[in-house]
Design a protein around this motif. Sequence first.
Motif, PDB file in Angstrom:
ATOM      1  N   VAL A  48      24.234  -1.259 -31.360  1.00 20.99           N
ATOM      2  CA  VAL A  48      22.763  -0.845 -31.766  1.00 20.99           C
ATOM      3  C   VAL A  48      22.057  -0.999 -30.567  1.00 20.99           C
ATOM      4  O   VAL A  48      21.927  -1.750 -29.566  1.00 20.99           O
ATOM      5  N   ILE A  49      20.920   0.073 -30.425  1.00 21.70           N
ATOM      6  CA  ILE A  49      20.096   0.125 -29.336  1.00 21.70           C
ATOM      7  C   ILE A  49      18.589   0.197 -29.832  1.00 21.70           C
ATOM      8  O   ILE A  49      18.318   0.720 -30.905  1.00 21.70           O
ATOM      9  N   CYS A  50      17.897  -0.665 -29.344  1.00 28.45           N
ATOM     10  CA  CYS A  50      16.493  -0.988 -29.797  1.00 28.45           C
ATOM     11  C   CYS A  50      15.391  -0.755 -28.742  1.00 28.45           C
ATOM     12  O   CYS A  50      15.673  -1.361 -27.670  1.00 28.45           O
ATOM     13  N   SER A  51      14.358   0.069 -29.369  1.00 29.40           N
ATOM     14  CA  SER A  51      13.164  -0.067 -28.364  1.00 29.40           C
ATOM     15  C   SER A  51      11.940  -0.541 -29.055  1.00 29.40           C
ATOM     16  O   SER A  51      11.673  -0.182 -30.360  1.00 29.40           O
ATOM     17  N   VAL A  52      11.038  -1.425 -28.580  1.00 30.62           N
ATOM     18  CA  VAL A  52       9.742  -1.540 -29.358  1.00 30.62           C
ATOM     19  C   VAL A  52       8.578  -1.233 -28.350  1.00 30.62           C
ATOM     20  O   VAL A  52       8.853  -1.182 -27.207  1.00 30.62           O
ATOM     21  N   ASN A  53       7.683  -0.613 -29.093  1.00 30.75           N
ATOM     22  CA  ASN A  53       6.386  -0.322 -28.703  1.00 30.75           C
ATOM     23  C   ASN A  53       5.476  -0.926 -29.181  1.00 30.75           C
ATOM     24  O   ASN A  53       5.172  -1.012 -30.418  1.00 30.75           O
ATOM     25  N   GLY A  54       4.615  -1.735 -28.512  1.00 29.57           N
ATOM     26  CA  GLY A  54       3.499  -2.205 -29.112  1.00 29.57           C
ATOM     27  C   GLY A  54       3.021  -3.531 -28.452  1.00 29.57           C
ATOM     28  O   GLY A  54       3.702  -4.053 -27.576  1.00 29.57           O
ATOM     29  N   PRO A  55       1.874  -4.124 -28.903  1.00 27.77           N
ATOM     30  CA  PRO A  55       0.866  -3.574 -29.785  1.00 27.77           C
ATOM     31  C   PRO A  55       0.365  -2.520 -29.248  1.00 27.77           C
ATOM     32  O   PRO A  55      -0.323  -2.438 -28.044  1.00 27.77           O
ATOM     33  N   ILE A  56       0.459  -1.220 -30.097  1.00 26.37           N
ATOM     34  CA  ILE A  56      -0.275  -0.050 -29.695  1.00 26.37           C
ATOM     35  C   ILE A  56      -1.273   0.334 -30.943  1.00 26.37           C
ATOM     36  O   ILE A  56      -1.399  -0.410 -31.760  1.00 26.37           O
ATOM     37  N   GLU A  57      -2.020   1.377 -30.587  1.00 26.57           N
ATOM     38  CA  GLU A  57      -3.109   1.734 -31.509  1.00 26.57           C
ATOM     39  C   GLU A  57      -2.332   2.290 -32.668  1.00 26.57           C
ATOM     40  O   GLU A  57      -1.382   3.337 -32.435  1.00 26.57           O
ATOM     41  N   PRO A  58      -2.554   2.196 -33.932  1.00 25.62           N
ATOM     42  CA  PRO A  58      -1.724   2.593 -35.088  1.00 25.62           C
ATOM     43  C   PRO A  58      -1.653   4.248 -34.963  1.00 25.62           C
ATOM     44  O   PRO A  58      -2.545   4.682 -34.675  1.00 25.62           O
ATOM     45  N   ARG A  59      -0.333   4.674 -35.318  1.00 25.39           N
ATOM     46  CA  ARG A  59      -0.125   5.933 -35.214  1.00 25.39           C
ATOM     47  C   ARG A  59      -0.796   6.886 -36.601  1.00 25.39           C
ATOM     48  O   ARG A  59      -1.305   7.838 -36.735  1.00 25.39           O
ATOM     49  N   ALA A  60      -0.644   6.007 -37.554  1.00 28.48           N
ATOM     50  CA  ALA A  60      -0.791   6.402 -38.886  1.00 28.48           C
ATOM     51  C   ALA A  60      -2.083   5.717 -39.395  1.00 28.48           C
ATOM     52  O   ALA A  60      -2.105   4.344 -39.226  1.00 28.48           O
ATOM     53  N   ALA A  61      -3.157   6.327 -40.121  1.00 22.61           N
ATOM     54  CA  ALA A  61      -4.260   5.404 -40.489  1.00 22.61           C
ATOM     55  C   ALA A  61      -4.029   4.409 -41.399  1.00 22.61           C
ATOM     56  O   ALA A  61      -4.718   3.514 -41.259  1.00 22.61           O
ATOM     57  N   ALA A  63      -1.697   2.566 -41.450  1.00 22.78           N
ATOM     58  CA  ALA A  63      -1.084   1.320 -40.881  1.00 22.78           C
ATOM     59  C   ALA A  63      -1.856   0.420 -40.067  1.00 22.78           C
ATOM     60  O   ALA A  63      -1.351  -0.583 -39.368  1.00 22.78           O
ATOM     61  N   ARG A  64      -3.375   0.848 -40.263  1.00 26.15           N
ATOM     62  CA  ARG A  64      -4.441  -0.261 -39.675  1.00 26.15           C
ATOM     63  C   ARG A  64      -4.742  -1.240 -40.601  1.00 26.15           C
ATOM     64  O   ARG A  64      -5.068  -0.958 -41.649  1.00 26.15           O
ATOM     65  N   SER A  65      -4.713  -2.388 -40.241  1.00 30.03           N
ATOM     66  CA  SER A  65      -5.251  -3.510 -40.791  1.00 30.03           C
ATOM     67  C   SER A  65      -6.237  -4.279 -39.979  1.00 30.03           C
ATOM     68  O   SER A  65      -5.831  -4.435 -38.914  1.00 30.03           O
ATOM     69  N   SER A  66      -7.300  -4.821 -40.432  1.00 30.23           N
ATOM     70  CA  SER A  66      -8.266  -5.424 -39.845  1.00 30.23           C
ATOM     71  C   SER A  66      -7.822  -6.758 -39.581  1.00 30.23           C
ATOM     72  O   SER A  66      -8.788  -7.421 -38.862  1.00 30.23           O
ATOM     73  N   GLU A  67      -6.872  -7.315 -40.236  1.00 27.66           N
ATOM     74  CA  GLU A  67      -6.558  -8.591 -40.192  1.00 27.66           C
ATOM     75  C   GLU A  67      -5.365  -8.772 -39.209  1.00 27.66           C
ATOM     76  O   GLU A  67      -5.498  -9.991 -38.689  1.00 27.66           O
ATOM     77  N   ARG A  68      -4.448  -7.941 -39.092  1.00 28.44           N
ATOM     78  CA  ARG A  68      -3.394  -8.211 -38.559  1.00 28.44           C
ATOM     79  C   ARG A  68      -2.508  -6.913 -38.146  1.00 28.44           C
ATOM     80  O   ARG A  68      -3.102  -5.978 -38.522  1.00 28.44           O
ATOM     81  N   ALA A  69      -1.616  -7.297 -37.044  1.00 27.46           N
ATOM     82  CA  ALA A  69      -0.847  -6.012 -36.679  1.00 27.46           C
ATOM     83  C   ALA A  69       0.247  -5.760 -37.686  1.00 27.46           C
ATOM     84  O   ALA A  69       0.569  -6.530 -38.468  1.00 27.46           O
ATOM     85  N   THR A  70       0.269  -4.279 -38.085  1.00 27.53           N
ATOM     86  CA  THR A  70       1.475  -3.879 -38.703  1.00 27.53           C
ATOM     87  C   THR A  70       2.837  -3.565 -37.994  1.00 27.53           C
ATOM     88  O   THR A  70       2.463  -3.212 -37.093  1.00 27.53           O
ATOM     89  N   ILE A  71       3.512  -3.641 -38.587  1.00 33.47           N
ATOM     90  CA  ILE A  71       5.104  -3.702 -37.949  1.00 33.47           C
ATOM     91  C   ILE A  71       5.696  -2.391 -38.681  1.00 33.47           C
ATOM     92  O   ILE A  71       5.810  -2.467 -40.097  1.00 33.47           O
ATOM     93  N   THR A  72       6.006  -1.276 -37.897  1.00 32.55           N
ATOM     94  CA  THR A  72       6.910  -0.208 -38.550  1.00 32.55           C
ATOM     95  C   THR A  72       8.144  -0.190 -37.740  1.00 32.55           C
ATOM     96  O   THR A  72       8.238  -0.395 -36.582  1.00 32.55           O
ATOM     97  N   VAL A  73       9.079   0.095 -38.687  1.00 34.10           N
ATOM     98  CA  VAL A  73      10.387   0.223 -38.192  1.00 34.10           C
ATOM     99  C   VAL A  73      10.987   1.632 -38.501  1.00 34.10           C
ATOM    100  O   VAL A  73      10.900   2.258 -39.842  1.00 34.10           O
ATOM    101  N   ASP A  74      11.756   2.136 -37.547  1.00 34.63           N
ATOM    102  CA  ASP A  74      12.497   3.156 -38.050  1.00 34.63           C
ATOM    103  C   ASP A  74      13.915   3.047 -37.612  1.00 34.63           C
ATOM    104  O   ASP A  74      14.285   2.438 -36.542  1.00 34.63           O
ATOM    105  N   VAL A  75      14.743   3.474 -38.389  1.00 41.63           N
ATOM    106  CA  VAL A  75      16.251   2.985 -38.436  1.00 41.63           C
ATOM    107  C   VAL A  75      16.980   4.507 -38.385  1.00 41.63           C
ATOM    108  O   VAL A  75      16.446   5.326 -39.291  1.00 41.63           O
ATOM    109  N   CYS A  76      17.747   4.675 -37.167  1.00 41.35           N
ATOM    110  CA  CYS A  76      18.234   6.138 -37.072  1.00 41.35           C
ATOM    111  C   CYS A  76      19.908   5.924 -36.702  1.00 41.35           C
ATOM    112  O   CYS A  76      20.240   5.094 -36.036  1.00 41.35           O
TER     113      CYS A  76
END
Lengths: 278, 293
Positions: A48-61, A63-76
């Motif tokens: 398995v190869i994994c890359s992490v980007n972040g914390p970045i500006e949320p790409r989807a609206a 995915a924005r929470s005013s309290e905490r960072a959201t974590i999005t995962v892509d599995v391919c």
Amino acid sequence: MSRYEILSPEGLRTDGRRWNEIRRFSAKMATTTAADGSSYVEHGNTKVICSVNGPIEPRAANARSSERATITVDVCFAAFSGTDRKKRGKGDKYSTRPIKSPNLPTYQGGGGALLMGRAQSKRRVLEMQSALSRTFASTLLTALHPRSEVHISLHILSQDGSILATCVNAATLALVDAGVPMTDYVTACTVASYTNPDESDEPLLDMNSAEEMDLPGITLATVGRSDRISLLQLETKVRLERLEGMLAVGLDGCGKIRQLLDEVVREHGNEMARMGTL
Amino acid sequence: MPRELDPTANEKSFILDALNQKLRIDGRDLDSFRELELNFGDDYGLADVRLGKTRVLARVSAEVVKPFADRPFEGIFTITTELGPMASPAFEPGRQTEQEVLLSRLIEKAIRRSNALDTESLCIVAGQKCWQIRADVHFLSHDGALVDASCIAVVAALQHFRRPDVSIEGEKVTIHTMTERVPVPLSILHVPICVTFSFYLDGEVCLIDATLQEEQLRQGDMTITLNKFGELCQISKAGGLAINALNLLRCAKVALVKVGEITATVQRRLEEDAAVRVRRDNLLESKADNERA
């Protein structure tokens, strides 16, 4: 039961391991320069190869929470990650490829290859992504980065059992590399429950794909050195009494994996110090 | 995208304070289900489950189709779920959300993959004809514990369902109408029941059958599927608060007791319904396992 022996009378498994041995584990950190953090994990033949980007500006609206960072995962799943061996059809569990061949058996639980192959595996990947994102959401200190997103992208290059567990371990390493604040390592492993000829049960640590196909098993992830379980999945029928033994072996296995991950992180830190990048 | 309204800060602190004192706002014990109400329709295979304000309807139907080429000796069993706006304004019609996928996967693993229904018994002519059993789950009202309620609904409907009898003479397959021959029940191998636990206050409090509000405030959850024989069919703890292994085992033991109770309730209701049917339709003499003329 299968034609070949999962556990020989001498107590050896098909690949020569004993019941409490994990497969060869090797990992690297900082493998990709484009990402904030990355890792490559080989666990036996699962890669398995994994890359992490972040914390970045949320790409989807959303995915924005005013309290905490959201974590999005892509599995391919790479198209070449599976094998063409016929008997693997059932274990072709996580493949995102549409199952075209009408002769290919589907996983246990009754037909549906033609009708549901593509939709089924899509939903399976989505389930994996959601489990991973929720696992890390409880371990990362997300409250430190409100209105941002941490994106974890996992590519499975080769499948040989324990895929979800390997994904968790790879993501942990990549998150450490990215410097995302977290409370502790999240480490995962799998345990199968083997039935001896005399009906007694024997837990087997770290399933490969052959064992995954034939035996019931759990995937579990723990946080740090504690025996606190953040992820626990069981998908096949097994006696309730066996759970305790499986959990005990699994917790031990997670401890082993944690040590291995820790070595990789320290090694990488020393390397960086030597290179003068720290 | 519409969202479920979050509990207010006051509600949140009230509920959590109460949980800290081991109290729930509806007065239940921490490990008790809401009143389970199970009703059956006039037709076979319709189950209506109510758990408090949660209401789920399951409809089982059968048709004759060609089996999958890779499994010529097996019938087909599918479960479909759809979260529509009837259950809650937060659900949009015709759109697969993550919540729905996870829910349907869970029910699928609990019932279909655990082989609760013997699909081999659905075969009529190998490779040619088989029964397709379809369970449609409708969510009528959402007040938490959708997984638990829909699992009960599906297994109850499956046990209640009767399919038309079939006779085969050489190549000719005759499907007898319900009036011609007494319809036959499905072959159910075991009855899986889901129990969902919700964790609060860093794992110190663990609730069964959380209401919607309690679900919104929980830190983690775990769904365990068991049958009354003590066979685990499925466990799903997908992240959330990390829980001590011993606590998880304790949850599993509690779940086994609850599963026994629910299975007994479902069984009792099925027998009551059967008794009503016998009186109403005068079925005493006509049983499917009677000798055929």
